[in-house]
Motif scaffolding. Structure first.
Motif, PDB file in Angstrom:
ATOM      1  N   ALA A 158      45.556  46.299  40.478  1.00 18.42           N
ATOM      2  CA  ALA A 158      44.847  45.032  40.214  1.00 18.42           C
ATOM      3  C   ALA A 158      44.234  44.509  41.510  1.00 18.42           C
ATOM      4  CB  ALA A 158      45.819  44.004  39.633  1.00 18.42           C
ATOM      5  N   GLY A 159      44.983  44.605  42.594  1.00 22.81           N
ATOM      6  CA  GLY A 159      44.477  44.116  43.888  1.00 22.81           C
ATOM      7  C   GLY A 159      43.238  44.890  44.315  1.00 22.81           C
ATOM      8  N   ALA A 160      43.284  46.221  44.172  1.00 20.25           N
ATOM      9  CA  ALA A 160      42.150  47.040  44.609  1.00 20.25           C
ATOM     10  C   ALA A 160      40.923  46.786  43.728  1.00 20.25           C
ATOM     11  CB  ALA A 160      42.540  48.514  44.570  1.00 20.25           C
ATOM     12  N   LEU A 161      41.136  46.669  42.410  1.00 17.60           N
ATOM     13  CA  LEU A 161      40.003  46.468  41.501  1.00 17.60           C
ATOM     14  C   LEU A 161      39.388  45.088  41.695  1.00 17.60           C
ATOM     15  CD1 LEU A 161      41.568  48.096  38.307  1.00 17.60           C
ATOM     16  CD2 LEU A 161      39.620  48.971  39.594  1.00 17.60           C
ATOM     17  N   SER A 162      40.240  44.100  41.898  1.00 21.40           N
ATOM     18  CA  SER A 162      39.667  42.759  42.068  1.00 21.40           C
ATOM     19  C   SER A 162      38.976  42.641  43.423  1.00 21.40           C
ATOM     20  CB  SER A 162      40.704  41.653  41.826  1.00 21.40           C
ATOM     21  OG  SER A 162      41.675  41.704  42.808  1.00 21.40           O
ATOM     22  N   ALA A 163      39.413  43.412  44.421  1.00 23.41           N
ATOM     23  CA  ALA A 163      38.714  43.390  45.720  1.00 23.41           C
ATOM     24  C   ALA A 163      37.297  43.952  45.581  1.00 23.41           C
ATOM     25  CB  ALA A 163      39.505  44.193  46.750  1.00 23.41           C
ATOM     26  N   VAL A 164      37.094  44.879  44.629  1.00 22.56           N
ATOM     27  CA  VAL A 164      35.747  45.409  44.388  1.00 22.56           C
ATOM     28  C   VAL A 164      34.913  44.413  43.584  1.00 22.56           C
ATOM     29  CG1 VAL A 164      34.469  47.316  43.272  1.00 22.56           C
ATOM     30  CG2 VAL A 164      36.592  47.793  44.475  1.00 22.56           C
ATOM     31  N   GLY A 165      35.569  43.518  42.863  1.00 20.64           N
ATOM     32  CA  GLY A 165      34.835  42.489  42.118  1.00 20.64           C
ATOM     33  C   GLY A 165      35.125  42.454  40.629  1.00 20.64           C
ATOM     34  N   PHE A 166      35.926  43.415  40.128  1.00 20.28           N
ATOM     35  CA  PHE A 166      36.214  43.409  38.685  1.00 20.28           C
ATOM     36  C   PHE A 166      37.074  42.194  38.321  1.00 20.28           C
ATOM     37  CE2 PHE A 166      35.583  47.949  39.603  1.00 20.28           C
ATOM     38  CZ  PHE A 166      34.671  48.282  38.615  1.00 20.28           C
ATOM     39  N   PRO A 167      36.746  41.532  37.216  1.00 24.75           N
ATOM     40  CA  PRO A 167      37.649  40.487  36.726  1.00 24.75           C
ATOM     41  C   PRO A 167      38.835  41.160  36.022  1.00 24.75           C
ATOM     42  CG  PRO A 167      35.587  40.533  35.451  1.00 24.75           C
ATOM     43  CD  PRO A 167      35.554  41.703  36.384  1.00 24.75           C
ATOM     44  N   VAL A 168      40.009  41.050  36.598  1.00 26.64           N
ATOM     45  CA  VAL A 168      41.166  41.798  36.093  1.00 26.64           C
ATOM     46  C   VAL A 168      42.128  40.864  35.359  1.00 26.64           C
ATOM     47  CG1 VAL A 168      43.096  43.322  36.683  1.00 26.64           C
ATOM     48  CG2 VAL A 168      40.975  43.426  38.017  1.00 26.64           C
ATOM     49  N   THR A 169      42.428  41.251  34.112  1.00 29.88           N
ATOM     50  CA  THR A 169      43.470  40.579  33.330  1.00 29.88           C
ATOM     51  C   THR A 169      44.698  41.478  33.361  1.00 29.88           C
ATOM     52  OG1 THR A 169      41.940  39.488  31.824  1.00 29.88           O
ATOM     53  CG2 THR A 169      44.138  39.923  30.964  1.00 29.88           C
ATOM     54  N   GLY A 170      45.877  40.883  33.464  1.00 30.46           N
ATOM     55  CA  GLY A 170      47.095  41.697  33.478  1.00 30.46           C
ATOM     56  C   GLY A 170      48.079  41.227  32.426  1.00 30.46           C
ATOM     57  N   TRP A 171      48.870  42.184  31.956  1.00 27.71           N
ATOM     58  CA  TRP A 171      49.851  41.882  30.913  1.00 27.71           C
ATOM     59  C   TRP A 171      51.186  42.518  31.290  1.00 27.71           C
ATOM     60  CZ3 TRP A 171      52.280  45.117  27.119  1.00 27.71           C
ATOM     61  CH2 TRP A 171      52.885  44.424  26.047  1.00 27.71           C
ATOM     62  N   SER A 172      52.261  41.765  31.106  1.00 28.74           N
ATOM     63  CA  SER A 172      53.582  42.291  31.451  1.00 28.74           C
ATOM     64  C   SER A 172      54.603  41.777  30.440  1.00 28.74           C
ATOM     65  CB  SER A 172      53.964  41.870  32.871  1.00 28.74           C
ATOM     66  OG  SER A 172      53.837  40.473  33.001  1.00 28.74           O
ATOM     67  N   ARG A 173      55.839  42.164  30.655  1.00 28.24           N
ATOM     68  CA  ARG A 173      56.895  41.737  29.708  1.00 28.24           C
ATOM     69  C   ARG A 173      57.256  40.284  29.978  1.00 28.24           C
ATOM     70  NH1 ARG A 173      62.737  42.535  29.325  1.00 28.24           N
ATOM     71  NH2 ARG A 173      62.741  43.278  31.462  1.00 28.24           N
ATOM     72  N   ARG A 174      57.460  39.992  31.270  1.00 29.05           N
ATOM     73  CA  ARG A 174      57.831  38.621  31.653  1.00 29.05           C
ATOM     74  C   ARG A 174      56.641  37.965  32.342  1.00 29.05           C
ATOM     75  NH1 ARG A 174      62.839  41.205  34.726  1.00 29.05           N
ATOM     76  NH2 ARG A 174      61.097  42.562  35.235  1.00 29.05           N
ATOM     77  N   PRO A 175      56.484  36.643  32.174  1.00 26.97           N
ATOM     78  CA  PRO A 175      55.319  35.983  32.773  1.00 26.97           C
ATOM     79  C   PRO A 175      55.328  36.125  34.290  1.00 26.97           C
ATOM     80  CG  PRO A 175      56.593  34.470  31.382  1.00 26.97           C
ATOM     81  CD  PRO A 175      57.378  35.727  31.478  1.00 26.97           C
ATOM     82  N   LYS A 176      54.141  36.256  34.853  1.00 33.39           N
ATOM     83  CA  LYS A 176      54.031  36.247  36.314  1.00 33.39           C
ATOM     84  C   LYS A 176      52.661  35.734  36.712  1.00 33.39           C
ATOM     85  CE  LYS A 176      55.280  40.367  37.327  1.00 33.39           C
ATOM     86  NZ  LYS A 176      55.834  41.274  36.348  1.00 33.39           N
ATOM     87  N   GLU A 177      52.586  35.290  37.945  1.00 38.32           N
ATOM     88  CA  GLU A 177      51.295  34.814  38.438  1.00 38.32           C
ATOM     89  C   GLU A 177      50.925  35.618  39.655  1.00 38.32           C
ATOM     90  OE1 GLU A 177      50.980  30.622  39.088  1.00 38.32           O
ATOM     91  OE2 GLU A 177      51.820  30.210  37.089  1.00 38.32           O
ATOM     92  N   ASP A 178      49.635  35.885  39.826  1.00 40.13           N
ATOM     93  CA  ASP A 178      49.205  36.623  41.003  1.00 40.13           C
ATOM     94  C   ASP A 178      47.745  36.270  41.246  1.00 40.13           C
ATOM     95  OD1 ASP A 178      50.138  39.497  42.541  1.00 40.13           O
ATOM     96  OD2 ASP A 178      48.018  38.925  42.552  1.00 40.13           O
ATOM     97  N   PRO A 179      47.406  35.834  42.432  1.00 38.45           N
ATOM     98  CA  PRO A 179      46.033  35.368  42.691  1.00 38.45           C
ATOM     99  C   PRO A 179      44.990  36.470  42.565  1.00 38.45           C
ATOM    100  CG  PRO A 179      47.334  35.465  44.725  1.00 38.45           C
ATOM    101  CD  PRO A 179      48.273  35.723  43.605  1.00 38.45           C
ATOM    102  N   ARG A 180      45.418  37.734  42.552  1.00 40.14           N
ATOM    103  CA  ARG A 180      44.441  38.822  42.478  1.00 40.14           C
ATOM    104  C   ARG A 180      43.894  39.008  41.066  1.00 40.14           C
ATOM    105  NH1 ARG A 180      48.374  43.006  45.427  1.00 40.14           N
ATOM    106  NH2 ARG A 180      49.819  41.816  44.165  1.00 40.14           N
TER     107      ARG A 180
END
Ligand code: NDP
Ligand code: OXD
Length: 319
Positions: A158-180
C-alpha cells in the motif's frame, strides 16, 4: 527423554527445511547466531529429544513435532503458516517469517504487475503491429486499487502504490488506520464497500478457514468491470471455477496469479493456457537467507533470554 547439557554447550538447532537450502543456511545461520552471542550446532538430523529450536519450512521433512520434548519453539522460514498451524502434534510456540527480504520482494512484484496493467504495457511490448494508437494511459491517481490484507506485506505494498499516486483502499479483519491509504475498512460486512470501484485488486491475506474461497462468484462481481486481479497471497483465497467464468464474461480483465491450490500448478491446468491469466511460480517474495537468518537468530536469542518471540502466530486466528 532429554539429555542434561551444560549451560555452555552449543544450542542444538534442527534445520527442518528442504535439502537445497541446507548449505546456504548452514553458512549464514551460525554466523547470525554468533552475532547475537549464541553458539549453535546446526544440523538436519539431531536426535529429536536433544533439539533446542526447530527451523521449519513446509517443503521440508518435518510433520510430527511430538518427539521434540526439549524444544522451545518452531521458527518458520515462511510467512504463511497454513500448512503447520493446525498440526495437532505441535504444542510449541510458532513464529513466522517477517523480514525485509520478503517485504521488498513482495513490493517489487506487486508494483511491477500493477504498473504492467496500469500502463497497458502488453499492448506496446507484445503487439507491435505498425498501428499508431495514441491512447495515453490514465494517471495512477485515477486508478483505484484495493488491497485485501493489511499486514506486513499488504501495508508495505500500500505504501509503495500510494507513493506512485494510486488511491489505495485496504481491508483487514480488525480495523486499522494508516495514512498511506485513502481508506481502511474491516470485517466481512465492509468487503463489498472495499471492492466497489476497484480497478486493480491485490490479495495479501493468509489462508485460513475464514479466507478460503473469499473471492467467490458473488464477490468477483463487486469490483469495476474488467478489473485486474493480482494474487500473491494463497491460491485457495479464490474459487478457481468462478474466476475462470468471470474471466470468460470479461468481469475480470486479467488475473496474475503467483500461488495456487496445487503447486507446482499442473501442466494441464486451464490457467496456463488462458490468454488473460499470467502465472508466476510462487516467486512473488522468496525468503532470502541473509535477512531471514538474522530474524531466526534474534528469535533464538529472545527465547534463550526469556523475552517474547517476534512474529508469534495466533493459533486460534490461524495466522
Ligand atoms: P500478516 O499476518 O502480517 O497480514 C495478514 C493480513 O490479512 C492482516 O491484515 C489480517 O487482518 C488480514 N486477514 C486475515 N484474516 C482475515 C479475514 N478473515 N478477513 C479480513 N482480513 C484478514 O501476513 P503477511 O502480510 O506477512 O503475509 C500475508 C500472506 O502473504 C501470507 O500469509 C502468505 O500467504 C502470503 N505470502 C506469499 C508469498 C509469495 O511469495 N507469494 C511470500 C510471503 C507471503 P488483521 O490486520 O486484522 O490481522
Ligand atoms: C511464504 C511464501 O509464506 O513464500 O513465505 O509463500
Amino acid at each position: 527423554m532429554s539429555t542434561d547439557r551444560a549451560e555452555s554447550d552449543p544450542m542444538r538447532i534442527l534445520f527442518a527445511g528442504p535439502e537445497r537450502l541446507w548449505e546456504p543456511y548452514n553458512d549464514a545461520l551460525p554466523k547470525a547466531l554468533a552475532a547475537v552471542g549464541i553458539s549453535a550446532d546446526l544440523a538436519m538430523d539431531h536426535p529429536p529429544s536433544e533439539v533446542d529450536w526447530i527451523v521449519y519450512a513446509p517443503d521440508g521433512p518435518l510433520s510430527d513435532f511430538s518427539p521434540f520434548t526439549r524444544a522451545k519453539g518452531v521458527l518458520s522460514l515462511w510467512a504463511g503458516v497454513e500448512r503447520i498451524v493446525s498440526n495437532p502434534t505441535l504444542r510449541l510456540p510458532l513464529a513466522r517469517m517477517v523480514d525485509d527480504g520478503l517485504r521488498h520482494g513482495m513490493v517489487e512484484w506487486v508494483l511491477g504487475h500493477v504498473l504492467r496493467h496500469h500502463l497497458g504495457l502488453d499492448a506496446h511490448i507484445l503487439h507491435q503491429d505498425g498501428v499508431w494508437r495514441h491512447e495515453p494511459p490514465k494517471l495512477a491517481q485515477d486508478r483505484p486499487v484495493t488491497i485485501l490484507g493489511l499486514g506486513e506485506l499488504g501495508l508495505a505494498c500500500a505504501g509503495a502504490l500510494s507513493a506512485v499516486g494510486f488511491p489505495v483502499t485496504g481491508w483487514s479483519r480488525r480495523p486499522k488506520e494508516d495514512p498511506r491509504l485513502i481508506r481502511t475498512l474491516a470485517g466481512l460486512d465492509q468487503l463489498q464497500n472495499s471492492l466497489e470501484d476497484a480497478e486493480i485488486v491485490v490479495l495479501l491475506m493468509p489462508l485460513t478457514a475464514e479466507t478460503e474461497n473469499l473471492m467467490d462468484r458473488r464477490r468477483l462481481s463487486w469490483p469495476a468491470p474488467g478489473f485486474v486481479l493480482l494474487n500473491p497471497g494463497r491460491g485457495a483465497l479464490i474459487d478457481d471455477d468462478a474466476l475462470l467464468d468471470a474471466l470468460g464474461s470479461g468481469q475480470v480483465g486479467h488475473a496474475t496469479l503467483d500461488v495456487f491450490r496445487t503447486e507446482p500448478l499442473p501442466p494441464d491446468h486451464p490457467f496456463w493456457a488462458h490468454p488473460r491469466v499470467t502465472v508466476t511460480p510462487h516467486i512473488a517474495a522468496d525468503t532470502r537467507v541473509s535477512t531471514a537468518a538474522r530474524v531466526i537468530a534474534e528469535n533464538v536469542r529472545r527465547g534463550q533470554a526469556g523475552e517474547p518471540l517476534l512474529y508469534l502466530v495466533d493459533r486460534t486466528a490461524g495466522y
